[in-house]
Scaffold this active site. Structure first.
Site, short mmCIF file in Angstrom:
data_model
loop_
_atom_site.label_atom_id
_atom_site.label_comp_id
_atom_site.label_asym_id
_atom_site.label_seq_id
_atom_site.Cartn_x
_atom_site.Cartn_y
_atom_site.Cartn_z
N GLN A 115 0.82 -1.20 0.00
CA GLN A 115 0.00 0.00 0.00
C GLN A 115 0.86 1.25 0.00
O GLN A 115 2.08 1.19 0.16
CB GLN A 115 -0.96 0.00 1.19
CG GLN A 115 -0.34 -0.38 2.52
CD GLN A 115 -1.38 -0.96 3.50
OE1 GLN A 115 -2.58 -0.80 3.32
NE2 GLN A 115 -0.90 -1.63 4.52
N HIS B 267 -10.85 3.40 17.86
CA HIS B 267 -10.20 2.30 18.57
C HIS B 267 -10.93 1.93 19.86
O HIS B 267 -11.00 0.75 20.20
CB HIS B 267 -8.71 2.62 18.80
CG HIS B 267 -7.96 2.63 17.50
ND1 HIS B 267 -7.47 3.79 16.93
CD2 HIS B 267 -7.67 1.64 16.62
CE1 HIS B 267 -6.87 3.50 15.77
NE2 HIS B 267 -6.98 2.20 15.56
N GLU C 147 -1.07 0.12 12.55
CA GLU C 147 -0.49 1.32 13.16
C GLU C 147 -0.35 1.22 14.68
O GLU C 147 0.23 2.11 15.30
CB GLU C 147 -1.29 2.57 12.75
CG GLU C 147 -2.58 2.82 13.47
CD GLU C 147 -3.74 2.10 12.82
OE1 GLU C 147 -3.55 0.95 12.32
OE2 GLU C 147 -4.84 2.65 12.81
N ASP D 19 -0.35 -8.69 10.84
CA ASP D 19 -0.65 -7.75 9.77
C ASP D 19 0.25 -8.11 8.60
O ASP D 19 1.45 -8.32 8.78
CB ASP D 19 -0.39 -6.31 10.24
CG ASP D 19 -0.91 -5.27 9.24
OD1 ASP D 19 -1.72 -4.42 9.64
OD2 ASP D 19 -0.52 -5.32 8.04
N ASP E 166 0.19 -13.16 6.27
CA ASP E 166 -1.24 -13.24 5.99
C ASP E 166 -1.96 -13.86 7.19
O ASP E 166 -1.60 -14.95 7.64
CB ASP E 166 -1.44 -14.10 4.74
CG ASP E 166 -2.91 -14.34 4.45
OD1 ASP E 166 -3.61 -13.39 4.08
OD2 ASP E 166 -3.37 -15.50 4.63
N ALA E 167 -2.95 -13.14 7.72
CA ALA E 167 -3.58 -13.58 8.97
C ALA E 167 -4.32 -14.90 8.80
O ALA E 167 -4.34 -15.74 9.70
CB ALA E 167 -4.55 -12.49 9.46
N ASP F 263 -9.59 -6.04 11.98
CA ASP F 263 -9.52 -4.65 11.51
C ASP F 263 -8.96 -4.66 10.08
O ASP F 263 -7.76 -4.56 9.88
CB ASP F 263 -8.60 -3.86 12.46
CG ASP F 263 -8.69 -2.36 12.20
OD1 ASP F 263 -9.55 -1.95 11.40
OD2 ASP F 263 -7.89 -1.62 12.79
N LEU F 264 -9.86 -4.77 9.12
CA LEU F 264 -9.45 -5.01 7.73
C LEU F 264 -10.03 -3.96 6.79
O LEU F 264 -11.01 -3.30 7.09
CB LEU F 264 -9.98 -6.38 7.28
CG LEU F 264 -9.30 -7.60 7.91
CD1 LEU F 264 -10.10 -8.84 7.58
CD2 LEU F 264 -7.88 -7.71 7.41
N PRO G 162 -7.76 -9.26 -2.72
CA PRO G 162 -7.35 -10.39 -1.88
C PRO G 162 -8.11 -10.41 -0.56
O PRO G 162 -8.24 -11.46 0.06
CB PRO G 162 -5.85 -10.15 -1.67
CG PRO G 162 -5.55 -8.77 -2.14
CD PRO G 162 -6.69 -8.29 -2.96
#
Lengths: 312, 312, 312, 312
Positions: free
Chosen positions: D33, D64, D88, D108, D140-141, D158-159, D168
């Protein structure tokens, strides 16, 4: 238009442009203006002062060729040159390319801009500030000329438009200012100036400047070019009491280009002559203009682009 | 930039314009394109086809003067004219102003656009569709010319750019298409065409068109003007096997303007000649270009403005 | 973002929105404001007054449910309702749905807006202006209330923000104005009002309004909802000297909804109660606020969203 | 809207936002990204990943708090927490505030983002990556959970949204993925997830997610909050086979907040309960939804916001 970072510029009172910024390189604020420097896919580095794109890496030669060389080539032997404004150093650079030139005095009010230019804009000045023939002063150009009676063969004026009733630039567009410039010209000298966008559909800026300069000089000629980075056609003025620019044939420009061994990226001799050929609608607008800007009633532009004169 | 209604136009791959709309006058969709007509503070009525401003009330004379008159004035006695595209009727209107003209055949693929123009765009056509010398066909111009072997003194091509790998316009920018045009010219004939924005900082569209036309015609000359309503400088091409446009002096244009009693809003004889004078960077770009668009490998522009040729 | 027509709205001092317009349905100017009505892919018809989206066809029920029903359901038997503003008729429409209501007096300063609403906004008023219980006056609401001493069970205030030092709306946000409203309430009455966007990151508009209303009423409660068409969360205030809204259980709202046979698109009884539950940061901001707007020092918002009080 | 630098964000398929950037702090590109970090007058530092504003300095606590604490407070004694995404570090930070927590595993896919966050986003992570209870994996989770059979008390997802037929992310919104999450929950465990913007006028994203999760868990509850920095209301889901969140009274949340000595900036116990109270139109949209996303036919969103399922 993809998501991302853009610079918003109000290029006319009715049309605004969003310019994609690949990278913001710098943002600084001087006493006089705010500078933004970004990288663009089309133009490379783009320099913005306050609200307007000032110059871009890939097309600055179009502007600076057109501002500098017609005057210097109209003159048979230009030795001393004076530049009003021109902070980023490219006007200076082009003037210095003429081997006849012995001295260029540049006066720009914004000393911080000059320092920033030295540091961040090497593509523009290309070392011109270090040329031993360069003399740079950071002060008000009108005050400087009033206080110094040195004279020059060519004077080049590169200023922002007088937008707003309070614009300090108003006093650099009046009959008295042009008379001051004339008094600092040697015999046979020329004044070249950037003279506003040519957008008759929108406003009368150029005709008013042209009309005012005519009060002072014997020969006043509009010439013009499209500046890609502005997306606008700009008007320039060459003024003199010597030979009328329209009487200078392309062959003379060509001869001087060769004598001075100048190879320009944009301009050539026939194109200099062609830039003075105007369309009918512009000829008519210039002839119809009656507004003369004076120190007593300096003209200024409102946000819609209309010219006004406010009595003091 | 004040709150309100705007038209967003992507004028280059990297710069977009927001044009303030005082009033939206019409929005219609034809089989081929979407038409928006709005009123603007600077340009009066603004006509948009799909994504691009096509023409504006206050500056359409700049574009149409430049597209139509150089070709018709280069020809000593133009009687038959063919127009490719030109749906809004202003190209037709200007061609009909030459009293030598006996017939103008206009072929535009979009019949609905022509009907809308008749109804909504009187400022553009000014009755030209009703002139007895006009013959308008709504079909594909290439198919029309392949099926009809009539010939013409002047052909004027006014098309959209071939943007996208699937653009049907690709076949109206190939060597074979230009050869077809040439085969439909009378001896002494001229083809004039709009030939893409001149924005060398951004792309090579004009050089590729120029290079391709050179495969077919003996004399191929680029000329150019700034179109205020586009905020862009556009390239045009005048192609012929007869007299090279660069050999036609301004005095000849002047004489023909007078003979035909034409008073133009924008163009005059010296300006026609001046429009053919090109800057160094454009001359170099045209000379350096090697891409030739053919039916087998038609060129097209990607979103970044780069030209491509996809083998079939 | 595709090319096409957009409405530019400055939704906060730092963020602006471009809303795609599929079709511009109307643009009219009244003595007081400029109305734009367009069709949007997401919201259906979108009504803009001056610079702000006012209401949209597909989500107006969120706003009007939230403004109208908590007050009318908090009251056991609302017979007489007064509406300040509410020109497009949807506030009136929702108030009239309560079968207990015998009379609704609506006072909006803009008579032309009311006429335009009757003609162009049937989705909003749905005939409410023709209900025999409706009484509509086009005049200044404060002047009207000062001159008439009729009293009401519920008063609903639907006004624009007091933006700018000269905003006439400033006098409809002062302690004296709220005292006037209170004097026109019957015993047991409630005042509901739209009370500014809740955007604590940006400004203090809502806390100042809340603080000022507290000078006048015994119970002042903030409640809130997200208005999709505004892309903002809005604060509302329910003020009364009767039962504290926080003391009214969801079951009471439910019983009254059933008694009055009301089926709402957005609100339900538990949600009314839940809208009064506030987050910690908002509770703290309201408690910390000290500015009280008065006729002598009415508060107004600058362009950055900051509240000011200018002594007369 | 003043000239200057802006970030263009397409916040819905029909509405775009221009956010004024006072300063561009960073722009970096990772394998996955593009990150932009700028300073804004309203929100302080603004973090953008690709096309969407992800979080802002001044309102990140709203997001959050809402994502993390309802799940952790619904659980009487959460010891092990798993976070999907959350690069983050603020989700991690909030989870670690519960003194019952002994271990937080965060996975992540973007290792560079995590490194950038450590360096540039101290306001977000506040040192959470250095907490000895933190274990961070860059992979990859889904692959991670398939390969490790450790179990957790709370899983937080959190996606980004599955936009585009090739996204994906599609495989992190299917019934099989939710079943995998459930298989990694301890008895009594909860899954909390961000579940798309709530904008029923525009699309069905949240209802489809809700409907799919219902195939797997006994209790599936939507809750929601307005996120100022997004200018959108977001839906969240709390899913469990243990106690239905709607059966947990505010008093229980209050007691756990006190036991764990947690003082939150945004959420409080009554507000957690209130966030689960839904409006009628959302209740109906969820009940009407029939689309279930599966690995064989994963759902994805087109540019207009419509959900699709493409058979493999």
């Amino acid at each position: 238009m993809k998501f991302g970072s853009y610079f918003l510029e109000e290029i006319t009172p009715f049309e605004s442009m969003l310019r994609r910024m690949d990278e913001v390189l710098e943002k600084r604020t001087t006493k006089f203006q705010e500078l933004t420097l970004f990288r663009s896919g089309g133009f490379g580095k783009v320099l913005v002062l306050d609200k307007d794109v000032q110059s871009t890496e890939r097309d600055e030669h179009v502007y600076h060729d057109t501002l500098v060389h017609p005057a210097l080539l109209a003159h048979p032997n230009p030795k001393r040159v004076f530049i009003v404004g021109g902070g980023e150093g490219a006007t200076l650079r082009e003037a210095l390319r003429h081997p006849t030139v012995e001295k260029v005095v540049m006066v720009d009010i914004d000393d911080e801009l000059i320092e920033i230019a030295k540091e961040l804009l090497p593509e523009w000045h290309q070392g011109a500030f270090d040329d031993p023939r360069s003399e740079v002063h950071a002060e008000d150009a009108r005050a400087y000329l009033e206080q110094h009676d040195d004279t020059y063969d060519v004077i080049i004026v590169d200023l922002v438009d007088p937008v707003g009733e309070d614009s300090p630039a108003r006093y650099l567009f009046t009959q008295e200012w042009y008379a001051l410039l004339k008094s600092r010209l040697n015999e046979g000298g020329y004044v070249a100036m950037q003279a506003g966008m040519l957008l008759l559909t929108h406003h009368r800026e150029h005709p008013v400047i042209h009309r005012t300069v005519r009060e002072v000089f014997k020969h006043v000629r509009t010439y013009r070019t499209y500046i890609p980075g502005y997306f606008l056609q700009f008007g320039f003025i060459l003024a003199t009491d010597a030979t009328d620019p329209l009487e200078i044939p392309a062959a003379t420009y060509q001869q001087r280009l060769e004598e001075r061994a100048l190879k320009l990226k944009y301009l050539n001799a026939p194109l200099i002559a062609a830039q003075f050929v105007l369309p009918n609608d512009l000829i008519e607008a210039i002839e119809a203009e009656t507004m003369v800007s004076t120190d007593a009633q300096p003209f200024w532009l409102d946000e819609e682009g209309n010219p006004h004169q406010t009595p003091l």
